[in-house]
Design a protein around this motif. Structure first.
Motif, short mmCIF file in Angstrom:
data_model
loop_
_atom_site.label_atom_id
_atom_site.label_comp_id
_atom_site.label_asym_id
_atom_site.label_seq_id
_atom_site.Cartn_x
_atom_site.Cartn_y
_atom_site.Cartn_z
N ALA A 71 -2.70 7.83 5.79
CA ALA A 71 -3.18 6.92 4.87
C ALA A 71 -4.44 7.31 4.46
O ALA A 71 -4.76 7.39 3.17
CB ALA A 71 -3.61 5.62 5.76
N LEU A 102 -1.38 2.31 1.49
CA LEU A 102 -0.60 1.28 2.26
C LEU A 102 0.94 1.73 2.31
O LEU A 102 1.68 1.76 3.31
CB LEU A 102 -0.71 -0.24 1.91
CG LEU A 102 0.08 -1.14 2.48
CD1 LEU A 102 -0.29 -1.26 4.07
CD2 LEU A 102 -0.34 -2.60 1.88
N TYR A 122 -4.21 -3.77 7.62
CA TYR A 122 -4.27 -3.07 6.40
C TYR A 122 -3.75 -3.74 5.13
O TYR A 122 -4.41 -3.77 4.31
CB TYR A 122 -3.47 -1.67 6.53
CG TYR A 122 -3.94 -0.49 5.79
CD1 TYR A 122 -4.63 0.33 6.63
CD2 TYR A 122 -4.09 -0.52 4.49
CE1 TYR A 122 -5.20 1.54 6.12
CE2 TYR A 122 -4.43 0.58 3.72
CZ TYR A 122 -5.09 1.46 4.64
OH TYR A 122 -5.62 2.71 4.02
N ALA A 150 -9.03 -7.96 6.66
CA ALA A 150 -8.83 -7.20 7.86
C ALA A 150 -8.91 -7.68 9.12
O ALA A 150 -8.08 -7.80 9.75
CB ALA A 150 -9.22 -5.40 7.59
N THR A 185 -8.20 -0.56 12.43
CA THR A 185 -8.23 -0.88 11.02
C THR A 185 -9.29 -1.51 10.53
O THR A 185 -9.78 -1.37 9.57
CB THR A 185 -6.57 -1.15 10.69
OG1 THR A 185 -5.60 -0.28 10.96
CG2 THR A 185 -6.68 -1.51 9.15
N PHE A 189 -12.21 -0.88 7.61
CA PHE A 189 -12.46 -1.84 6.52
C PHE A 189 -13.86 -2.32 6.47
O PHE A 189 -14.68 -2.50 5.64
CB PHE A 189 -11.61 -2.48 6.16
CG PHE A 189 -10.29 -1.98 5.51
CD1 PHE A 189 -10.26 -1.81 4.13
CD2 PHE A 189 -9.08 -1.88 6.14
CE1 PHE A 189 -9.27 -1.35 3.50
CE2 PHE A 189 -8.15 -1.40 5.78
CZ PHE A 189 -8.02 -1.33 4.33
#
Length: 199
Positions: A71, A102, A122, A150, A185, A189
């Protein structure tokens, strides 16, 4: 990841093999070491992201390394080589790169929202960032919206039954536990939002 290693380990111990926290801390720590050793004048945004991706793939065990690493690498490659030192990457351009990341993530993991995986954090983050960017929001605002989405996606994994990964072997027993991949994840973010706000 280092700060939250114990929490990730506890989450993964409940529905996985208990090594997610250590893997994430080791992988992102190795990426930080490699980036710190690079010459700032020669390091572009795409190189930072691609280097991070390659490091995660090579250092992190299990499925997390290839998924997170691919990713990051796809994100860097989507931004392209014109993201060198001093280059400014606006929210719309970054949103398109996040969508490419993604796509790569889902291509590799074959997961969709609702499977109780990192995609559950995500995918809403990417959507929130894109929606904010398309509405004219600046990068900082879009990043904050992505981090909030997220985290909401992360929390939404608790009542889900896992359909992918090691947790899926538990069947109904996976219900009631927050997914560790979605949690890490959300940390990524949130870090993006914090860095964007500090620039």
């Amino acid at each position: 990841m280092s700060r939250n290693q114990d929490h990730l380990t506890a989450l993964d111990s409940a529905i996985g093999d208990g090594d997610h926290g250590a893997n994430m801390a080791r992988g992102f720590g190795a990426a930080r070491t490699r980036l710190d050793a690079a010459s700032p004048a020669a390091t572009s945004v795409d190189e930072i992201l691609v280097t991070t991706g390659k490091t995660l793939v090579s250092v992190v065990g299990g499925a997390s390394g290839p998924l997170f690493g691919s990713a990051f690498r796809a994100l860097g490659e989507a931004l392209g080589e014109d993201s060198g030192p001093g280059a400014e990457i606006d929210a719309r351009r970054f949103a398109a790169a996040l969508a490419a990341a993604l796509d790569k993530l889902q291509q590799l993991g074959a997961a969709v929202p609702g499977d109780k995986t990192m995609v559950d954090a995500y995918a809403p983050a990417v959507s929130a960032f894109r929606d904010a960017a398309q509405s004219g929001a600046d990068f900082c605002t879009a990043a904050r919206a992505a981090a909030d989405a997220a985290e909401a996606g992360m929390r939404a994994t608790v009542p889900m039954q896992a359909r992918k990964g090691r947790a899926s072997y538990l069947g109904l027993r996976s219900i009631g536990h927050q997914d560790p991949g979605a949690t890490s994840t959300a940390y990524v973010f949130r870090a993006l939002a914090e860095v964007a706000a500090a620039v």
